[in-house]
Motif scaffolding. Structure first.
Motif, PDB file in Angstrom:
ATOM      1  N   VAL A 169       0.770  -1.100  -0.048  1.00 60.60           N
ATOM      2  CA  VAL A 169       0.069   0.152   0.017  1.00 60.60           C
ATOM      3  C   VAL A 169       0.922   1.175   0.007  1.00 60.60           C
ATOM      4  CG1 VAL A 169      -1.867   1.318   1.124  1.00 60.60           C
ATOM      5  CG2 VAL A 169      -1.762  -0.937   1.101  1.00 60.60           C
ATOM      6  N   VAL A 170       0.627   2.194  -0.826  1.00 57.52           N
ATOM      7  CA  VAL A 170       1.021   3.507  -0.907  1.00 57.52           C
ATOM      8  C   VAL A 170       0.151   4.320  -0.390  1.00 57.52           C
ATOM      9  CG1 VAL A 170       1.941   5.476  -1.948  1.00 57.52           C
ATOM     10  CG2 VAL A 170       2.785   3.095  -2.784  1.00 57.52           C
ATOM     11  N   GLY A 171       0.243   5.011   0.875  1.00 59.38           N
ATOM     12  CA  GLY A 171      -0.668   5.814   1.388  1.00 59.38           C
ATOM     13  C   GLY A 171      -0.368   6.725   2.645  1.00 59.38           C
ATOM     14  N   ARG A 172      -1.342   7.325   3.267  1.00 61.77           N
ATOM     15  CA  ARG A 172      -0.987   8.110   4.523  1.00 61.77           C
ATOM     16  C   ARG A 172      -1.369   7.555   5.561  1.00 61.77           C
ATOM     17  NH1 ARG A 172       0.453  13.032   2.840  1.00 61.77           N
ATOM     18  NH2 ARG A 172       0.113  13.651   0.566  1.00 61.77           N
ATOM     19  N   CYS A 173      -0.868   7.704   7.001  1.00 61.16           N
ATOM     20  CA  CYS A 173      -1.132   6.826   7.935  1.00 61.16           C
ATOM     21  C   CYS A 173      -1.685   7.924   9.201  1.00 61.16           C
ATOM     22  CB  CYS A 173      -0.091   5.911   8.469  1.00 61.16           C
ATOM     23  SG  CYS A 173       0.196   4.907   7.255  1.00 61.16           S
ATOM     24  N   SER A 174      -2.170   7.525  10.180  1.00 61.77           N
ATOM     25  CA  SER A 174      -2.540   8.184  11.426  1.00 61.77           C
ATOM     26  C   SER A 174      -1.303   8.682  12.170  1.00 61.77           C
ATOM     27  CB  SER A 174      -3.483   7.288  12.278  1.00 61.77           C
ATOM     28  OG  SER A 174      -2.732   6.500  12.787  1.00 61.77           O
ATOM     29  N   LYS A 175      -0.356   8.006  12.181  1.00 57.15           N
ATOM     30  CA  LYS A 175       1.083   8.421  12.542  1.00 57.15           C
ATOM     31  C   LYS A 175       2.125   7.500  11.951  1.00 57.15           C
ATOM     32  CE  LYS A 175       1.358   5.049  16.593  1.00 57.15           C
ATOM     33  NZ  LYS A 175       1.531   4.900  18.090  1.00 57.15           N
ATOM     34  N   ASN A 176       3.371   7.889  11.755  1.00 57.38           N
ATOM     35  CA  ASN A 176       4.570   7.167  11.163  1.00 57.38           C
ATOM     36  C   ASN A 176       4.501   5.805  11.411  1.00 57.38           C
ATOM     37  OD1 ASN A 176       4.961   9.910  10.373  1.00 57.38           O
ATOM     38  ND2 ASN A 176       7.093   9.863  10.949  1.00 57.38           N
ATOM     39  N   PRO A 177       4.478   4.898  10.332  1.00 54.91           N
ATOM     40  CA  PRO A 177       4.499   3.466  10.752  1.00 54.91           C
ATOM     41  C   PRO A 177       5.861   2.853  10.952  1.00 54.91           C
ATOM     42  CG  PRO A 177       4.151   3.930   8.511  1.00 54.91           C
ATOM     43  CD  PRO A 177       3.953   5.119   9.048  1.00 54.91           C
ATOM     44  N   ILE A 178       6.987   3.635  10.158  1.00 48.94           N
ATOM     45  CA  ILE A 178       8.374   3.518  10.652  1.00 48.94           C
ATOM     46  C   ILE A 178       8.985   4.836  10.690  1.00 48.94           C
ATOM     47  CG2 ILE A 178       8.197   1.621   8.921  1.00 48.94           C
ATOM     48  CD1 ILE A 178       9.461   3.213   6.790  1.00 48.94           C
ATOM     49  N   GLU A 179      10.313   4.904  11.091  1.00 50.33           N
ATOM     50  CA  GLU A 179      11.233   6.035  11.317  1.00 50.33           C
ATOM     51  C   GLU A 179      11.037   7.066  10.229  1.00 50.33           C
ATOM     52  OE1 GLU A 179      12.167   7.284  14.182  1.00 50.33           O
ATOM     53  OE2 GLU A 179      11.870   5.453  15.285  1.00 50.33           O
ATOM     54  N   ALA A 180      10.882   8.151  10.413  1.00 49.86           N
ATOM     55  CA  ALA A 180      10.872   9.340   9.303  1.00 49.86           C
ATOM     56  C   ALA A 180      12.320   9.244   8.725  1.00 49.86           C
ATOM     57  CB  ALA A 180      10.535  10.714   9.795  1.00 49.86           C
ATOM     58  N   GLY A 181      12.027   9.358   7.260  1.00 48.92           N
ATOM     59  CA  GLY A 181      13.310   9.187   6.350  1.00 48.92           C
ATOM     60  C   GLY A 181      14.123   7.803   6.140  1.00 48.92           C
ATOM     61  N   ARG A 182      13.304   6.714   6.639  1.00 56.95           N
ATOM     62  CA  ARG A 182      14.034   5.578   6.913  1.00 56.95           C
ATOM     63  C   ARG A 182      13.370   4.634   5.648  1.00 56.95           C
ATOM     64  NH1 ARG A 182      14.895   2.413  12.627  1.00 56.95           N
ATOM     65  NH2 ARG A 182      16.706   3.883  12.257  1.00 56.95           N
ATOM     66  N   PHE A 183      14.433   3.586   5.308  1.00 54.80           N
ATOM     67  CA  PHE A 183      13.802   2.547   4.364  1.00 54.80           C
ATOM     68  C   PHE A 183      14.344   1.119   5.329  1.00 54.80           C
ATOM     69  CE2 PHE A 183      15.621  -1.021   1.759  1.00 54.80           C
ATOM     70  CZ  PHE A 183      14.525  -1.391   1.005  1.00 54.80           C
ATOM     71  N   VAL A 184      13.288   0.419   5.219  1.00 55.16           N
ATOM     72  CA  VAL A 184      13.153  -0.888   5.976  1.00 55.16           C
ATOM     73  C   VAL A 184      13.205  -2.168   4.831  1.00 55.16           C
ATOM     74  CG1 VAL A 184      11.996  -2.541   7.567  1.00 55.16           C
ATOM     75  CG2 VAL A 184      12.014  -0.104   7.900  1.00 55.16           C
ATOM     76  N   VAL A 214       3.611  10.414   3.311  1.00 54.77           N
ATOM     77  CA  VAL A 214       3.101   9.143   2.396  1.00 54.77           C
ATOM     78  C   VAL A 214       4.276   8.031   2.569  1.00 54.77           C
ATOM     79  CG1 VAL A 214       2.976   8.317   0.066  1.00 54.77           C
ATOM     80  CG2 VAL A 214       2.276  10.814   0.645  1.00 54.77           C
ATOM     81  N   PHE A 215       3.877   6.962   2.775  1.00 49.22           N
ATOM     82  CA  PHE A 215       4.658   5.714   3.122  1.00 49.22           C
ATOM     83  C   PHE A 215       4.127   4.665   2.200  1.00 49.22           C
ATOM     84  CE2 PHE A 215       4.819   8.101   6.959  1.00 49.22           C
ATOM     85  CZ  PHE A 215       5.929   7.868   7.377  1.00 49.22           C
ATOM     86  N   PHE A 216       5.212   3.648   1.895  1.00 52.27           N
ATOM     87  CA  PHE A 216       4.986   2.411   1.196  1.00 52.27           C
ATOM     88  C   PHE A 216       5.313   1.487   2.067  1.00 52.27           C
ATOM     89  CE2 PHE A 216       6.831  -0.957  -1.584  1.00 52.27           C
ATOM     90  CZ  PHE A 216       5.579  -1.186  -2.330  1.00 52.27           C
ATOM     91  N   LEU A 217       4.069   0.537   2.398  1.00 49.48           N
ATOM     92  CA  LEU A 217       4.212  -0.707   3.285  1.00 49.48           C
ATOM     93  C   LEU A 217       3.833  -1.673   2.506  1.00 49.48           C
ATOM     94  CD1 LEU A 217       2.043   1.140   5.966  1.00 49.48           C
ATOM     95  CD2 LEU A 217       4.606   1.073   5.935  1.00 49.48           C
ATOM     96  N   GLU A 218       4.641  -2.804   2.596  1.00 48.52           N
ATOM     97  CA  GLU A 218       4.468  -4.009   1.695  1.00 48.52           C
ATOM     98  C   GLU A 218       5.043  -5.233   2.640  1.00 48.52           C
ATOM     99  OE1 GLU A 218       5.114  -4.732  -2.655  1.00 48.52           O
ATOM    100  OE2 GLU A 218       6.890  -5.087  -1.907  1.00 48.52           O
ATOM    101  N   GLU A 219       3.791  -6.143   2.837  1.00 47.94           N
ATOM    102  CA  GLU A 219       3.953  -7.355   3.677  1.00 47.94           C
ATOM    103  C   GLU A 219       4.475  -8.396   2.346  1.00 47.94           C
ATOM    104  OE1 GLU A 219       4.064  -9.446   7.314  1.00 47.94           O
ATOM    105  OE2 GLU A 219       3.622  -7.160   6.779  1.00 47.94           O
ATOM    106  N   THR A 220       5.457  -9.129   2.794  1.00 41.52           N
ATOM    107  CA  THR A 220       6.239  -9.850   1.629  1.00 41.52           C
ATOM    108  C   THR A 220       6.662 -11.276   2.385  1.00 41.52           C
ATOM    109  OG1 THR A 220       7.157  -7.798   0.711  1.00 41.52           O
ATOM    110  CG2 THR A 220       8.099  -9.840  -0.122  1.00 41.52           C
ATOM    111  N   SER A 221       6.577 -12.359   1.488  1.00 39.69           N
ATOM    112  CA  SER A 221       7.202 -13.626   1.602  1.00 39.69           C
ATOM    113  C   SER A 221       8.181 -13.889   1.095  1.00 39.69           C
ATOM    114  CB  SER A 221       5.953 -14.742   1.629  1.00 39.69           C
ATOM    115  OG  SER A 221       5.878 -15.024   0.129  1.00 39.69           O
ATOM    116  N   LEU A 222       9.343 -14.648   1.695  1.00 33.49           N
ATOM    117  CA  LEU A 222      10.373 -14.843   1.072  1.00 33.49           C
ATOM    118  C   LEU A 222      10.257 -15.572  -0.401  1.00 33.49           C
ATOM    119  CD1 LEU A 222      13.392 -14.314   1.269  1.00 33.49           C
ATOM    120  CD2 LEU A 222      13.750 -16.820   2.454  1.00 33.49           C
TER     121      LEU A 222
END
Length: 417
Positions: A169-184, A214-222
């Protein structure tokens, strides 16, 4: 002058545009057949380690770039208990439109036919593509760059093909789901899962701060055969966010991906050449391919241009030249090593995967980077794999030697609301 081009490229995605562009740059007469306009926007996002583009002088193709690049492989407890693994190498996200335009500009003058290839037949000197429109198009060589699900490329049957499935999902959230400026890159924390879910094949979060809230959040399997269902991935992403008190307030884009991770190499004696997913170029260790397209496309195009300069070579001989250039013995052996490693990791439970990846990213940076980008020469790759085995905890070593398969087919818990 002949009425047919030197090469017909099947497909209209990144692989097709890449090889058409590189052949055109070598002076080869190219045409393409694609079911949709090649200018149509691509639906998926494409990430890459920035150093891969630095080596190619293509850094301007990045839309986003992160210096704060991390993963989480800790004990599996709460956010506060888990230790962050800093990677120390910049990661980037392609500007899809820029990448597409890069290849379209290099392919300016290539004629594209909007049609669907239904059958490819090869005579002594020419290949013929029969299309759904009823048209037949001929060329000295056909290159199938239409993706891993192509029906035209022959490959050995080595059992079920494992897929790396992802829901994003690319979207906006109620609060930051990860640290600002970070890539996980990988977040394997699983405190949001039930005990039953923890016994299922694990998934991880791949996430990035795109800026402006705006954040990109992706649940992934190996990788799994069959792939993890999208509804399971979506459920797990929701549970992950709920555990952290995050709600998605605006969905800008949804993404559904399934990449074949252990697709067998094609029959390299067939008179039809392939490129991209159709040629099994997805990296078995990462699921990535665009870097390989950018690195290997020019060399393949040059080899084909030299072969095409000989008017006596027919389709079969040209294809053989292409296969040798695309999959030399060195790359074949590296691919086999990667597939062996993947076959072992596919059976690892969440605990073993955590320990494996924690050990892997403790390797010297140039080693894990070269492993993930498939840029290590074969002797060096074998050395890295041996070092990884030596450093791994005993249960990981045991799994790498003997395997640790999940019961097949896997079952997944139903949604808990």
């Amino acid at each position: 002058m002949a009425d047919w081009p030197d090469v017909l490229v099947l497909g209209g995605g990144p692989a097709a545009l890449c090889i058409a562009a590189e052949l055109h740059q070598c002076g080869v007469v190219v045409e393409g057949i694609a079911p949709e306009p090649v200018e149509a926007a691509w639906p998926n996002t494409y990430g890459i380690w920035a150093d891969e583009l630095t080596a190619l002088g293509l850094e301007p193709l990045l839309e986003h770039r992160w210096t704060d690049t991390v993963s989480y492989f800790g004990s599996g407890g709460t956010v506060q208990q888990d230790q962050v693994t800093a990677h120390g190498i910049d990661y980037g996200l392609f500007d899809r439109a820029q990448l597409q335009q890069h290849w379209l500009k290099r392919a300016a003058g290539v004629r594209w036919h909007r049609d669907t290839a239904e059958r490819v037949s090869v005579a002594s000197s020419l290949s013929t593509v029969s299309c759904s429109s009823g048209q037949q198009r001929q060329a000295r060589l056909v290159i199938d760059a239409s993706g891993s699900r192509t029906p035209h490329i022959k490959r050995p049957d080595q059992g079920p093909v494992a897929g790396q499935a992802a829901y994003g999902v690319v979207g906006r959230c109620s609060k930051n789901p990860i640290e600002a400026g970070r890539f996980v890159l990988m977040d394997y924390r699983c405190d949001h899962l039930s005990d039953a879910q923890r016994s299922e094949p694990p998934t991880f979060l791949y996430a990035m701060d795109l800026g402006d809230g705006v954040f990109f959040l992706e649940e992934t399997s190996l990788a799994l055969a069959p792939g993890v269902p999208y509804d399971v991935l979506q459920q797990r992403l929701q549970q992950r966010l709920d555990q952290r008190g995050v709600q998605i307030t605006e969905v800008i884009h949804e993404e559904f991906c399934l990449f074949p991770m252990n697709l067998p190499l094609p029959d390299r004696t067939q008179p039809l050449l392939a490129f991209g997913g159709a040629a099994s170029m997805v990296h078995p260790a990462s699921g990535y391919m665009v870097g390989a397209l950018l690195r290997r496309g020019p060399a393949l195009a040059q080899a084909l241009a030299e072969a095409l300069a000989n008017p006596d070579l027919g389709s079969a001989a040209l294809a053989r030249s292409g296969w040798r250039a695309l999959w030399p013995l060195e790359l074949v052996l590296r691919h086999q090593l990667y597939q062996f490693g993947l076959s072992r990791l596919m059976g690892f439970d969440e605990t073993l995967l955590r320990r494996h990846f924690a050990t892997f990213f403790a390797l010297p940076q140039e080693e894990w980077f070269g492993f993930l980008t498939n840029t290590l020469p074969l002797p060096r790759l074998m050395g890295v794999m041996l070092r990884l085995f030596a450093l791994a905890p005993w249960d990981v070593r045991r799994g790498l030697v003997l395997g640790a398969a999940h019961p097949q087919p896997p079952t997944f818990a139903q949604s808990e609301g």
